[in-house]
Design a protein around this motif. Structure first.
Motif, PDB file in Angstrom:
ATOM      1  N   GLN A 445      28.669 -14.463 -10.733  1.00  0.00           N
ATOM      2  CA  GLN A 445      28.476 -15.488 -11.754  1.00  0.00           C
ATOM      3  C   GLN A 445      27.000 -15.857 -11.841  1.00  0.00           C
ATOM      4  O   GLN A 445      26.421 -16.389 -10.896  1.00  0.00           O
ATOM      5  CB  GLN A 445      29.293 -16.730 -11.430  1.00  0.00           C
ATOM      6  N   HIS A 446      26.375 -15.553 -12.963  1.00  0.00           N
ATOM      7  CA  HIS A 446      24.982 -15.959 -13.173  1.00  0.00           C
ATOM      8  C   HIS A 446      24.953 -17.462 -13.454  1.00  0.00           C
ATOM      9  O   HIS A 446      25.777 -17.983 -14.207  1.00  0.00           O
ATOM     10  CB  HIS A 446      24.374 -15.190 -14.333  1.00  0.00           C
ATOM     11  N   ILE A 447      23.994 -18.156 -12.847  1.00  0.00           N
ATOM     12  CA  ILE A 447      23.925 -19.611 -12.958  1.00  0.00           C
ATOM     13  C   ILE A 447      22.520 -20.025 -13.359  1.00  0.00           C
ATOM     14  O   ILE A 447      21.550 -19.721 -12.656  1.00  0.00           O
ATOM     15  CB  ILE A 447      24.310 -20.297 -11.627  1.00  0.00           C
ATOM     16  N   GLU A 448      22.405 -20.739 -14.454  1.00  0.00           N
ATOM     17  CA  GLU A 448      21.136 -21.329 -14.873  1.00  0.00           C
ATOM     18  C   GLU A 448      21.002 -22.687 -14.206  1.00  0.00           C
ATOM     19  O   GLU A 448      21.807 -23.597 -14.434  1.00  0.00           O
ATOM     20  CB  GLU A 448      21.106 -21.488 -16.393  1.00  0.00           C
ATOM     21  N   THR A 449      20.016 -22.839 -13.325  1.00  0.00           N
ATOM     22  CA  THR A 449      19.841 -24.096 -12.596  1.00  0.00           C
ATOM     23  C   THR A 449      18.712 -24.948 -13.153  1.00  0.00           C
ATOM     24  O   THR A 449      18.600 -26.126 -12.785  1.00  0.00           O
ATOM     25  CB  THR A 449      19.570 -23.827 -11.106  1.00  0.00           C
ATOM     26  N   ASN A 450      17.870 -24.393 -14.014  1.00  0.00           N
ATOM     27  CA  ASN A 450      16.756 -25.165 -14.570  1.00  0.00           C
ATOM     28  C   ASN A 450      17.302 -26.182 -15.571  1.00  0.00           C
ATOM     29  O   ASN A 450      18.007 -25.817 -16.506  1.00  0.00           O
ATOM     30  CB  ASN A 450      15.777 -24.220 -15.261  1.00  0.00           C
ATOM     31  N   PRO A 451      16.993 -27.477 -15.390  1.00  0.00           N
ATOM     32  CA  PRO A 451      17.471 -28.461 -16.367  1.00  0.00           C
ATOM     33  C   PRO A 451      16.987 -28.175 -17.788  1.00  0.00           C
ATOM     34  O   PRO A 451      17.674 -28.541 -18.748  1.00  0.00           O
ATOM     35  CB  PRO A 451      16.899 -29.788 -15.844  1.00  0.00           C
ATOM     36  N   LEU A 452      15.820 -27.546 -17.898  1.00  0.00           N
ATOM     37  CA  LEU A 452      15.292 -27.198 -19.211  1.00  0.00           C
ATOM     38  C   LEU A 452      15.592 -25.734 -19.485  1.00  0.00           C
ATOM     39  O   LEU A 452      14.919 -24.828 -18.994  1.00  0.00           O
ATOM     40  CB  LEU A 452      13.784 -27.454 -19.262  1.00  0.00           C
ATOM     41  N   ALA A 453      16.629 -25.499 -20.252  1.00  0.00           N
ATOM     42  CA  ALA A 453      17.084 -24.164 -20.594  1.00  0.00           C
ATOM     43  C   ALA A 453      17.603 -24.216 -22.030  1.00  0.00           C
ATOM     44  O   ALA A 453      17.758 -25.311 -22.600  1.00  0.00           O
ATOM     45  CB  ALA A 453      18.188 -23.712 -19.622  1.00  0.00           C
TER      46      ALA A 453
END
Length: 720
Positions: A445-453
């Motif tokens: 599972q790819h996870i975007e952790t940056n709040p700014l995305a």
């Protein structure tokens, strides 16, 4: 009903895979004599027992009852040690039926042991029942030959009436559950998802349980229809039924005291302890379930921790935290990086007698202590909700906002961009915090952790437009000449936009009736929010351009690179798919490929996610150019040196402000009088809290800010 038979021999032995008998032999007469002295066998001839040709010490098989077949691997006098437990290999004091044991295995005091294959170096100690039926699915949502549809196990995520139900399978990730649960209007797609799930497994009714190598199971009451991976540790569990426990040498799973797991999938590196209960579930990688937690009809994303509380009918994306005994979460889709505070009762208030309400929260959802909400409600990303009882449905489209109740039958208050205005430390730390907490070695599972995305930025862009629209209404209502005199809606919006730019200190309150049923919301500090949102968009766009140059190994952009970027597809609508941010159009492409059978398996679906992740930077950089054009209301090709100077100056200011604000947010812990009152003196406070200078995150942020600013000075060098 119990039936009685006087025939101890069960008749013809069930079929046995010939591969399991490779290198095996029958017992010698002398071995039969020795075994008969201390063991009983339903087959007087002992032809139902096979042993390994490489070595068999018959003195290590004692006091057992044997039915069906028994296949033994190498059995030698060795000790198997796990922590403080040390047992000699062998088969002792157990009732076994149709069992295959690997080499160097210890089975001791298994009161009923039926229909299992055990790999090498396994300890099974003090188990009341360990059995497997021929039709077991190990928690997967399939049917075996001849079974009725009513036997199928569904997981009713997101809604109590099962209208969003999905079928669990071993390799399921939150992205799969999301696309299955959310696009219900596409019946052809739903049928294909079900078909792909069924195609993953054999339907023949000849299933055998399995335990992988280097696994220890001890002091457990019941294991029925269970498949366990290698290197797992199960101790003191109460009931494990129809489940798969995924485990490996690098990502071992553990199940502890009093745990009850029924109908589901336990992910790699799971830790489940202390009377936790899960029924109809999928638990992702590196998750913890403990201290009496109840997880029912839910999918829990990777890197999540749930303690004490109850979770019913939920789809939860990765990095979810819920620790407190009074917490309650029901009929929700929560997009991860979330924290449910003590006493938060999400889903306790229904708006009808039917259980059909639901809540949808973007990533970063954080309801305050003892807050409760009414279905249906929806929240943008990184919304912080203050303590209170929210008796009406909420629709909060403003990301990074604070929501506060003003009592019943009154508008709620919303401060958009609150995190950036007043708690920069928390939001700046967010991305790095989750990266450090990611305990997965294999990241399906790819996870975007940056709040700014892109997912949050599209909400920011929408909120900018919403503030302009509401400001236009406000100006007209107060009789502003320019706004009232504008002939077209576009003209009134332009007047509002100009007003927001030219009056940075203006103080007024906007009303947004779409935020709460009946009473709406007061939007506080709209000018500050508008400015902050624009700064966020500009900062995001430039940071993506910097990342792009770094990936291309070029110091700065040039017009050739801009032409190259212009050839990338432009996507302006984004979806958080289980934690991975994907263009909405790519999701539509995936669905078309699934329905046309060009994508014919969940493995191929995951490969599609991988391709999207590989192209993610190119998708973002095209979006970044689009955002700068949106902010400056002109094509990028018309940007000149003055525009690039303005962008660089603004983003440098934002970068420095983020760093200084993060320091200021954290400094409150050391300077606020009330934060210091529990300490006898400053020395004790420093011993407990450390010093501001010792803060690893802030030191790292200062270094990264300096690097970012340095790259920012040259990023547009080739465009001037």
């Amino acid at each position: 009903m119990i039936t009685i038979s006087t025939d101890l021999q069960s008749g013809q032995l069930p079929p046995l895979d010939a591969r399991l008998l490779s290198g095996k032999r029958h017992l010698t007469p002398d071995e039969i004599d020795i075994l008969s002295a201390t063991n009983t066998n339903s087959d007087d001839t002992w032809m139902n027992v096979w042993v390994d040709e490489r070595g068999f010490d018959c003195s290590l098989v004692r006091n057992n009852e044997i039915r069906g077949y028994l296949v033994l691997g190498v059995l030698r006098r060795v000790n198997l040690r796990y922590h403080d437990l040390c047992l000699c290999a062998g088969l002792y004091g157990s009732n076994v039926e149709n069992v295959v044991l690997g080499s160097d295995v210890c089975v001791r005091n298994v009161a009923y042991f039926s229909n299992y294959i055990i790999d090498d170096k396994v300890i099974l100690f003090n188990i009341q029942e360990m059995s497997c039926t021929n039709h077991s699915k190990f928690g997967n949502g399939i049917l075996k030959e001849g079974e009725p549809e009513s036997n199928r196990i569904w997981i009713g995520v997101g809604n109590e009436n099962d209208a969003r139900a999905v079928l669990p399978f071993e390799s399921m990730i939150p992205a799969d559950a999301f696309i299955w649960s959310r696009y219900r209007e596409d019946s052809a797609l739903m049928a294909r998802f079900k078909e792909m799930t069924e195609d993953m497994f054999l339907r023949t009714a000849d299933t055998k349980g399995f335990v992988g190598s280097n696994t220890v199971i001890k002091n457990t009451t019941l294991l029925k229809d269970v498949k366990v991976g290698e290197n797992a540790y199960i101790k003191g569990a109460f009931k494990l039924k129809n489940i798969t426990i995924l485990s490996s040498e690098d990502e071992p799973s553990q199940v502890g005291e009093g745990v009850e797991l029924v109908n589901g999938i336990v992910g790699y590196r799971a830790r489940i302890f202390y009377q936790a209960v899960a029924v109809r579930f999928v638990i992702g990688r590196n998750c913890q379930l403990k201290y009496g937690a109840r997880l029912l009809n839910s999918v829990l994303g990777d890197n999540s921790t749930v303690s004490c509380c109850e979770i019913l009918n939920n789809l939860i994306f990765p990095f979810h935290e819920q620790h407190h005994n009074s917490s309650f979460l029901i009929a929700s889709t929560v997009c991860g990086q979330s924290n449910i505070a003590s006493g938060a009762t999400v889903g306790s208030n229904h708006n009808s007698r039917s259980p059909d309400g639901e809540l949808f929260a973007g990533r970063g959802f954080w309801p305050g202590l003892c807050s409760d909400f009414k279905h249906n409600s929806r929240f943008a990303s990184f919304v912080l909700v203050s303590k209170g009882s929210y008796q009406n449905e909420l629709n909060i489209p403003y990301p990074f906002s604070l929501v506060a109740s003003n009592g019943s039958n009154k508008p709620v208050s919303v401060i958009p961009a609150y995190w950036f205005l007043y708690n920069m430390y928390a939001i700046a730390r967010n991305g790095q915090k989750f990266l450090k907490r990611d305990g997965r070695l294999v990241k399906v599972q790819h996870i975007e952790t940056n709040p700014l995305a892109p997912d949050t930025i599209q909400e920011v862009v929408s909120s900018i437009s919403r503030i302009i629209e509401l400001t236009s209404r406000y100006l007209v209502s107060r009789g502003d000449g320019a706004a009232s005199g504008a002939i077209t809606e576009d003209g009134r919006l332009q007047v509002a936009k100009d007003f927001l730019h030219k009056n940075p200190s203006a103080s007024f309150v906007l009303q947004d009736m779409d935020c709460q049923r009946k009473f709406g919301a007061n939007i506080l500090k709209p000018v500050k929010a508008y400015k902050e949102y624009r700064k966020i968009v500009k900062y995001f766009a430039v940071s993506v351009l910097i990342d792009y140059c770094a990936a291309r190994r070029i110091p700065s952009l040039n017009w050739r690179e801009i032409e190259r970027i212009a050839e990338f597809p432009l996507y302006t609508e984004w979806v958080n798919v289980g934690g991975q941010v994907v263009p909405r159009e790519k999701l539509g492409e995936l669905f078309s490929l699934v329905k046309s059978r060009e994508i014919d398996s969940w493995e191929a679906v995951h490969a599609f996610y991988d391709k999207c992740e590989a192209k993610y930077l190119t998708y973002k950089v095209a979006y970044a150019i689009y955002l700068l054009e949106f902010l400056y209301s002109r094509p990028f090709l018309e940007f000149d040196a003055s525009v690039f100077d303005d962008i660089a100056a603004d983003v440098t200011a934002v970068s420095d402000e983020m760093c200084s604000s993060a320091y200021a947010s954290r400094r409150k812990d050391y300077e606020c009088f009330f934060r210091k009152i529990t300490f006898r003196n400053d020395e004790e406070m420093r011993a407990v809290l450390g010093t501001l200078e010792d803060n690893e995150f802030l030191a790292d942020m200062k270094r990264r800010t300096a690097e970012f600013d340095a790259r920012l000075t040259v990023i547009f060098g080739g465009l001037r």
